[in-house]
Design a protein around this motif. Structure first.
Motif, PDB file in Angstrom:
ATOM      1  N   HIS A 391       0.743  -1.132   0.075  1.00  0.00           N
ATOM      2  CA  HIS A 391       0.102   0.028   0.037  1.00  0.00           C
ATOM      3  C   HIS A 391       0.891   1.319  -0.065  1.00  0.00           C
ATOM      4  O   HIS A 391       0.452   2.297  -0.642  1.00  0.00           O
ATOM      5  N   ASP A 392       1.885   1.178   0.782  1.00  0.00           N
ATOM      6  CA  ASP A 392       2.909   2.608   0.752  1.00  0.00           C
ATOM      7  C   ASP A 392       3.998   2.383  -0.314  1.00  0.00           C
ATOM      8  O   ASP A 392       4.719   3.377  -0.226  1.00  0.00           O
ATOM      9  N   LYS A 395       5.777   5.456  -1.805  1.00  0.00           N
ATOM     10  CA  LYS A 395       6.665   6.409  -0.879  1.00  0.00           C
ATOM     11  C   LYS A 395       8.193   6.331  -1.663  1.00  0.00           C
ATOM     12  O   LYS A 395       9.070   6.953  -1.094  1.00  0.00           O
ATOM     13  N   HIS A 420       1.712   9.705  -2.767  1.00  0.00           N
ATOM     14  CA  HIS A 420       2.202   8.211  -2.686  1.00  0.00           C
ATOM     15  C   HIS A 420       1.080   7.058  -3.072  1.00  0.00           C
ATOM     16  O   HIS A 420       1.443   6.280  -3.965  1.00  0.00           O
ATOM     17  N   HIS A 444      -6.031   4.016  -0.346  1.00  0.00           N
ATOM     18  CA  HIS A 444      -5.922   3.526   1.102  1.00  0.00           C
ATOM     19  C   HIS A 444      -6.097   4.721   1.927  1.00  0.00           C
ATOM     20  O   HIS A 444      -5.897   4.491   3.337  1.00  0.00           O
ATOM     21  N   HIS A 445      -5.658   6.044   1.382  1.00  0.00           N
ATOM     22  CA  HIS A 445      -5.990   7.144   2.389  1.00  0.00           C
ATOM     23  C   HIS A 445      -7.253   7.874   2.394  1.00  0.00           C
ATOM     24  O   HIS A 445      -7.181   9.229   2.662  1.00  0.00           O
TER      25      HIS A 445
HETATM   26 FE   LIG Z   1      -0.171   5.426   3.103  1.00  0.00          FE
END
Ligand SMILES: [Fe+2]
Length: 469
Positions: A391-392, A395, A420, A444-445
């Motif tokens: 999910h990240d 970044k 991201h 997801h955010h």
């Molecule tokens: Fe995130």
């Protein structure tokens, strides 16, 4: 064997008894047909008055039956025609009827005499069987006297007619059995291809094999070397206690692997009665010309074994199952490679962002647990696990000065940080990840009440897997 009983049923249905009646009258001989074990398959026809009189007394009837049974068994055992004199002094021939190399019945013909019956013998028979001696002597005078050559010629003619008929019935039925076996093979391959999980494929196959053969226990053992990572075994029993589970001993597995063929063994060597006996057959599972495992089937009613044609059929099933298991194994190892690649991507991100070390794996595990509790499918559970790991990922595109900045971020930095989820989704798109995984990464955010990013979705507009993460 079910095949055999269908064969006899059809013989009776096509008028075997009627054919016997007319043949016996034409030849002037009494006739009957018996199973190889001596039991009568047809009623006797064209009995002479002498035989009819002997049969009218219970003792005489029992002696005749015992005499026919003994002759039929002897001929079946010898595999060739034999001549016998019965308890009353008449002669008959017992001719084994062979179809496809096996004795399927015995024709008993005769009840004629080669010389006049002795008076002393007749008197003894009349006394022991409780028959009027005068009537018996007078009936004996009417017994036809034949020569042995004539008897053999009559029996030979009869044998050829009956054998031709039996062969026709057998050939027709063989075509039916082959069609049924093909249909079973097709159903079997459909059934085992419903799963790509090694143990699940083995379980489905066992259910099917027990159903097809009427066996009560079975197992699939994968050879550790063939499996690549660890040994697998599936066993099933329909019997009341697990004691009947049949997993072959290692020497049987070794014999199947060495000889690449079916091996018959006794799965309960201590069984004394037919009910306690458990003949079993272990068959090779083949893939790429190698034995990759062993399929074992055991337990039939009355301790019956597995005939040659059944073993051949099960061997064909074993080849199909070997391929299905190999497919499942390849799928599972591909999936392992794929997951390793995903874990490597997550690790690459965490090497850059020390604050989130271990975070992706924890999110993935919690997300999968949530999905399981929510009753999502195993496919969805796996997708949310992947999305959790990744999910990240976006970044990776955020500068380290921002990622690792100890204090608050300014507006410009916040904008870059908030990119991201979209960057992560873009990285995954060309890698053909499932759409649900990419959507979960992208969103997801989002916030359930709106106000999240990148799209400001709210409530159920947010994809389910993203909501879980
Ligand atoms: Fe995130």
């Amino acid at each position: 064997m079910e095949h055999r009983s269908a064969f006899y049923r059809e013989l009776k249905q096509i008028g075997f008894q009627e054919l016997q009646e007319s043949m016996s009258r034409a030849l002037g001989l009494a006739l009957m047909v018996a199973y190889p074990d001596g039991r009568p398959l047809t009623e006797p026809s064209n009995l002479s008055p002498f035989c009819a009189l002997v049969n009218s007394s219970p003792e005489g009837l029992a002696r005749c039956a015992a005499s026919h049974e003994a002759s039929a068994r002897a001929a079946a055992g010898a595999g060739e025609e034999i001549r016998r004199t019965c308890h009353a002094g008449l002669v008959h021939l017992a001719v084994p009827l062979q179809v496809a190399g096996e004795t399927v019945a015995v024709i008993l013909c005769g009840n004629v005499a080669l010389r006049p019956l002795a008076k002393e013998g007749l008197a003894g028979l009349a006394r022991e069987a409780g028959i009027d001696p005068e009537k018996l002597v007078s009936a004996a005078k009417a017994v036809p006297l034949w020569t042995e050559e004539r008897l053999r010629a009559g029996a030979g003619a009869l044998g050829r007619v009956v054998e031709t008929l039996a062969r026709l019935v057998y050939a027709r039925q063989e075509a039916d059995w082959k069609a049924a076996a093909l249909a079973s093979l097709y159903e079997f391959s459909q059934s085992v291809s419903r799963s790509l999980e090694v143990t699940e494929v083995a379980r489905l196959a066992l259910e099917n094999v027990l159903d097809l053969t009427g066996a009560t226990s079975g197992s699939v053992v994968m050879l550790p070397e063939a499996l690549g990572f660890s040994a697998a075994e599936a066993a099933a029993t329909l019997e009341s206690c697990d004691e009947f589970r049949v997993v072959p001993p290692s020497e049987v597995v070794a014999a199947v692997e060495r000889e690449t063929r079916a091996v018959h063994f006794n799965s309960r060597p201590g069984g004394a009665t037919p009910e306690e006996r458990r003949p079993a057959v272990a068959l090779p599972l083949m893939a790429g010309g190698k034995v990759t495992g062993v399929l074992t089937v055991a337990g039939r009613p009355k301790g019956a074994g597995f005939a040659e044609d059944e073993t051949a059929f099960l061997t064909t099933l074993g080849s199909g199952l070997g391929l299905a298991l190999e497919n499942a194994r390849l799928y599972s190892s591909l999936r392992e490679y794929y997951l390793s690649a995903v874990r490597a991507l997550a690790a690459a991100l965490e090497a850059k962002d020390v604050y989130t070390r271990g975070h992706s794996l924890r999110v993935a595990r919690w997300a999968r647990a949530c999905a399981r509790v929510l009753g999502l499918t195993s496919e969805e559970q796996e997708q949310v696990y992947l999305a959790g790991l990744l999910h990240d990922l976006g970044k990776i595109g955020v500068r380290e000065s921002i990622l690792l900045k100890p204090g608050r971020l300014d507006e410009e930095e916040i904008r870059e940080m908030r990119d991201h989820p979209v960057v992560g989704a873009r990285i995954l798109e060309p890698a053909r990840f499932p759409a649900a995984v990419i959507a979960a990464v992208r969103h997801h955010h989002e916030d359930y009440c709106g106000g999240g990013y990148p799209a400001g979705l709210e409530g159920e507009e947010i994809p389910l897997l993203a909501r879980i993460i």
